[in-house]
Design an enzyme around this catalytic site. Structure first.
Site, PDB file in Angstrom:
ATOM      1  N   ASP A 241       0.846  -1.196   0.000  1.00 11.07           N
ATOM      2  CA  ASP A 241       0.000   0.000   0.000  1.00 11.07           C
ATOM      3  C   ASP A 241       0.881   1.245   0.000  1.00 11.07           C
ATOM      4  OD1 ASP A 241      -2.142   1.683   0.122  1.00 11.07           O
ATOM      5  OD2 ASP A 241      -2.849   1.050   2.083  1.00 11.07           O
ATOM      6  N   ASP A 242       0.804   2.037  -1.071  1.00 14.92           N
ATOM      7  CA  ASP A 242       1.544   3.304  -1.195  1.00 14.92           C
ATOM      8  C   ASP A 242       3.059   3.106  -1.206  1.00 14.92           C
ATOM      9  OD1 ASP A 242      -0.931   4.456  -1.133  1.00 14.92           O
ATOM     10  OD2 ASP A 242      -0.561   5.754   0.594  1.00 14.92           O
TER      11      ASP A 242
ATOM     12  N   CYS B 248      -6.100   4.347  -4.166  1.00 12.17           N
ATOM     13  CA  CYS B 248      -6.368   3.061  -3.510  1.00 12.17           C
ATOM     14  C   CYS B 248      -7.470   2.206  -4.115  1.00 12.17           C
ATOM     15  CB  CYS B 248      -6.714   3.315  -2.042  1.00 12.17           C
ATOM     16  SG  CYS B 248      -5.510   4.330  -1.166  1.00 12.17           S
TER      17      CYS B 248
ATOM     18  N   ARG C 267      -7.327  -1.294  -6.720  1.00 14.07           N
ATOM     19  CA  ARG C 267      -7.778  -2.617  -6.264  1.00 14.07           C
ATOM     20  C   ARG C 267      -8.917  -3.149  -7.121  1.00 14.07           C
ATOM     21  NH1 ARG C 267      -5.157  -2.775  -1.142  1.00 14.07           N
ATOM     22  NH2 ARG C 267      -4.071  -0.773  -1.092  1.00 14.07           N
TER      23      ARG C 267
ATOM     24  N   LYS D 267      -5.781  -5.004   3.682  1.00 11.03           N
ATOM     25  CA  LYS D 267      -6.660  -3.892   3.312  1.00 11.03           C
ATOM     26  C   LYS D 267      -7.517  -4.279   2.099  1.00 11.03           C
ATOM     27  CE  LYS D 267      -6.310   0.758   1.322  1.00 11.03           C
ATOM     28  NZ  LYS D 267      -5.383   1.877   1.020  1.00 11.03           N
TER      29      LYS D 267
ATOM     30  N   HIS E 286     -10.776  -2.390   0.819  1.00  8.49           N
ATOM     31  CA  HIS E 286     -11.070  -1.080   0.215  1.00  8.49           C
ATOM     32  C   HIS E 286     -11.877  -1.140  -1.083  1.00  8.49           C
ATOM     33  CE1 HIS E 286      -9.484   3.315   0.510  1.00  8.49           C
ATOM     34  NE2 HIS E 286     -10.796   3.199   0.632  1.00  8.49           N
TER      35      HIS E 286
ATOM     36  N   SER F  52      -8.396   2.075   4.296  1.00  9.69           N
ATOM     37  CA  SER F  52      -7.067   2.567   4.643  1.00  9.69           C
ATOM     38  C   SER F  52      -6.916   2.758   6.148  1.00  9.69           C
ATOM     39  CB  SER F  52      -6.783   3.893   3.931  1.00  9.69           C
ATOM     40  OG  SER F  52      -6.784   3.728   2.536  1.00  9.69           O
TER      41      SER F  52
ATOM     42  N   HIS G 148       1.016   2.457   4.050  1.00 11.45           N
ATOM     43  CA  HIS G 148       0.142   3.627   4.061  1.00 11.45           C
ATOM     44  C   HIS G 148       0.309   4.360   5.387  1.00 11.45           C
ATOM     45  CE1 HIS G 148      -3.477   6.082   3.806  1.00 11.45           C
ATOM     46  NE2 HIS G 148      -3.713   5.629   2.583  1.00 11.45           N
TER      47      HIS G 148
ATOM     48  N   ASP H 274      -0.001  -0.847  -4.892  1.00 12.80           N
ATOM     49  CA  ASP H 274      -1.259  -0.346  -5.454  1.00 12.80           C
ATOM     50  C   ASP H 274      -1.083   0.954  -6.222  1.00 12.80           C
ATOM     51  OD1 ASP H 274      -0.798   1.228  -3.168  1.00 12.80           O
ATOM     52  OD2 ASP H 274      -2.911   1.304  -2.588  1.00 12.80           O
ATOM     53  N   ASN H 275      -0.213   1.816  -5.762  1.00 16.21           N
ATOM     54  CA  ASN H 275       0.059   3.094  -6.419  1.00 16.21           C
ATOM     55  C   ASN H 275       1.346   3.653  -5.843  1.00 16.21           C
ATOM     56  OD1 ASN H 275      -2.709   3.745  -4.509  1.00 16.21           O
ATOM     57  ND2 ASN H 275      -0.804   4.738  -3.922  1.00 16.21           N
TER      58      ASN H 275
ATOM     59  N   LYS I 151       1.773   9.310  -5.763  1.00 13.05           N
ATOM     60  CA  LYS I 151       0.378   8.916  -5.617  1.00 13.05           C
ATOM     61  C   LYS I 151      -0.557  10.039  -6.051  1.00 13.05           C
ATOM     62  CE  LYS I 151      -2.851   7.609  -1.892  1.00 13.05           C
ATOM     63  NZ  LYS I 151      -2.936   7.172  -0.481  1.00 13.05           N
TER      64      LYS I 151
END
Length: 621
Positions: free
Chosen positions: A50-51, A90, A94, A144, A146, A169, A287, A345-346, A374
């Site tokens: 995540d991130d 996010c 996904r 996560k 989301h 998140s 994140h 994810d990003n 992001k």
């Protein structure tokens, strides 16, 4: 052998004797594999950070990051240097990963809030649903989600047998961090942070200002502003076979979260070694939170453990989980049966400074501003660190610069499992099996489009940029989270880069003009024609909330353990009863151990374990 922290060895003492004996009862790895159904279907472990930015890992060049397990997998597999996310934030990323479709086809916003009525539309097929229904896979997700927090949208209704995690998140509500055990019998004390007092979590305004919360829908805004469920982060467990959804903690304890994720993953692999399985691991790390020190968190064995500070500690803790998963696969003789995919994810959340990660060399230098991670479609926002590992199938020390995407996961896994993708819908992903398995495998993406919000004046997401071979073209650029003067720029014809020569996007081939070089000019013609076709044929979806279920309604869509307690079910009188995994109450502690099959240490190793066990003994009497 994968690396396990020496300080974590006590965890293995807690395992019941029956679990240890399982290895001897089942026999050799070869004998176990004979029981697998034919034709053979590979297991898949999908590691989804995540991130996390391209510059955050050891194998991508960070000098002080500690990721030995991830680095070992990357070097012993194939490093994929040109993997693109399905979205720059996010929820969108996904949705693209789970469906193999550009997420604007769903109508979802880029980011779902924690108390909304909508989620991934039920007419979308997830990769888990496909593998389970058509391939007989066991499926689980830990981390996560989301894609909607209402029960109808949670993983157990989207093809997953089991789920443990935060439905969104980790900055979308209050958590807490229990103190780490000391060598003395001191009382365990919490380290509370600044509280969220409403369902409007602190970063919500940022997402709204930048258009990331806008859905394509016929209904009015469905954000339940007064839902108390938005105040506290829940830890949710689901068992599809028992039709069971439980809130194990609310608020959850960040200090012990990774241990719970780790135990869940290992337990799932252990129990489903005899059938093909899909284990999706969308980590909550790295994140940022809204109230932890340095906006990051880690368990007791990883706090202040790395040279890189709190971000490095969080990443090292994730790496520890990966090492344990790989050791479990190795112990069970499943490595040669298991494809491991890793990506993020990003890109990194640049406005969070050192707590938000690094985009590496993907700086978007031509932008003239620093927020190119992001939320943007500069390389730093959408080009991810990635690798594929499959012992005996993917040669070690290999790499590929072919264009691949999170969109490709659905068709690729389907192909490897021998399953045709569902008909009657458009898939934007491509089967990348050739890229993974063949030395000179080529990308099937002639044009890979990227979508952006609040860019071209349209109310929803629209085409921002495209990759075509060595070229990348931008029709619109903007900072990830625009706090630098609303720097939105439109280009006609598009801004053109040779991204293979210039991955930092520093020197465009052409700027608001057609290229002069014949080869570049020909590429621009192809890009413009593909853009026109994409615009003319792309079908945007619309997302509508599923009808209210019992107990739901305006202000009651969030995950809540008990609305009579304002969704805060941590009993202050039980603060000392945190137990091994600090679940907050004896009842939740017992549920956790029952779910994961993790035994108690005997005799208790710490004061808190002794207090909890004595409390449970008194209750049973």
């Amino acid at each position: 052998m994968f690396i396990i922290s020496p300080s974590m060895k006590m965890a293995f003492i807690w395992l019941p004797l029956t679990v240890l004996c399982t290895f001897f009862v089942l026999g050799t790895a070869a004998q176990r594999r004979q029981h697998r159904s034919a034709p053979h279907k590979p297991n898949v472990v999908l590691l989804f950070m995540d991130d996390l930015g391209y510059g955050d890992l050891g194998f991508t060049g960070h000098p002080t990051t500690s990721t030995p397990n991830l680095d070992k997998l990357a070097y012993n597999g194939k490093i994929l240097t040109t993997w693109y996310s399905g979205c720059n934030v996010c929820t969108g990323s996904r949705a693209a990963l789970m469906t193999g479709r550009q997420f604007p086809r769903t109508g979802l916003p880029g980011v779902l809030s924690s108390t909304v009525a909508i989620g991934l539309p039920l007419n979308e097929t997830t990769i888990a649903e496909h593998l389970k229904e058509k391939g007989g896979y066991a499926t689980a997700v830990v981390g996560k989600w989301h894609l909607g927090q209402r029960q109808i949208y949670l993983p157990a209704n989207r093809g997953f047998d089991y789920y443990l995690g935060i439905p969104y998140s980790d900055d979308m509500g209050n958590g807490f961090q229990s103190s780490c055990p000391s060598d003395t019998n001191e009382e365990v004390k919490e380290k509370p942070g600044e509280a969220i007092e409403s369902s409007r979590w602190p970063s919500m305004e940022l997402y709204e200002e930048n258009g990331f919360s806008e859905a394509l829908t016929n209904t009015a805004s469905d954000i339940a502003q007064n839902d108390p469920a938005g105040k506290y982060l829940p830890l949710v467990y689901q068992d599809r076979y028992k039709n069971e959804t439980k809130v194990l903690e609310q608020p959850l304890d960040f200090t012990t979260l990774a241990e719970k994720y780790n135990d869940f993953a290992l337990n799932f692999i252990e129990k489903h070694q005899e059938q093909p399985f899909f284990l999706y691991m969308p980590f909550s790390h790295v994140h940022t939170t809204h109230n932890s020190p340095e906006l990051q968190y880690a368990g007791c064995n990883y706090k202040n453990a790395t040279r890189r500070g709190a971000f490095g500690d969080a990443l090292a803790e994730s790496d520890w989980i990966v090492g344990n998963v790989m050791k479990k696969l190795d112990d069970l003789g499943l490595e040669e049966d298991t494809l491991v995919l890793f990506t993020s994810d990003n890109g990194p959340w640049m406005i969070r400074s050192l707590s938000g990660g690094s985009e590496g060399l993907f700086t978007g230098s031509f932008a003239g501003y620093s927020d190119t991670g992001k939320g943007s479609t500069w390389e730093g926002g959408i080009r991810m660190p990635a690798f594929a590992y499959w012992k005996g199938k993917i040669p070690p020390f290999s790499r590929s610069a072919e264009i691949v995407s999170s969109l490709d996961v659905f068709p690729t896994i389907s192909s490897l499992a021998g399953l045709p993708i569902p008909p009657n819908r458009t898939y934007d992903g491509r089967d990348m099996s050739d890229v993974l398995l063949d030395k000179n495998g080529k990308s099937k993406h002639d044009f890979l489009f990227f979508y952006q919000t609040s860019c071209t004046g349209e109310p929803y997401w629209s085409i921002s940029s495209v990759r075509h071979g060595k070229y990348k073209a931008h029709w619109c650029t903007r900072p990830g989270f625009d706090r630098e003067g609303h720097v939105v720029r439109i280009y006609d014809p598009p801004l053109l880069f040779n991204i293979e020569k210039d991955p930092s996007e520093s020197k465009p081939i052409s700027f608001n003009a057609m290229p002069e070089d014949p080869e570049d000019s020909s590429a621009m013609d192809r890009i413009l024609k593909a853009y026109a076709m994409e615009k003319a044929t792309f079908q945007f979806g619309k997302v509508e909330p599923y009808p209210d279920q019992p107990g739901e309604g305006p202000g009651k869509y969030g995950v809540c353990c008990d609305r009579s307690r304002d969704c805060n079910c941590r009993d202050k009188s039980d603060a000392e009863n945190l137990g091994i995994f600090n679940l907050g109450t004896i009842q939740h502690h017992d549920i956790y151990h029952e779910i994961l099959g993790v035994g108690e240490p005997s005799p208790p190793a710490t004061l808190t374990q002794r207090v909890l066990q004595e409390g449970r003994d008194k209750r049973l009497k």
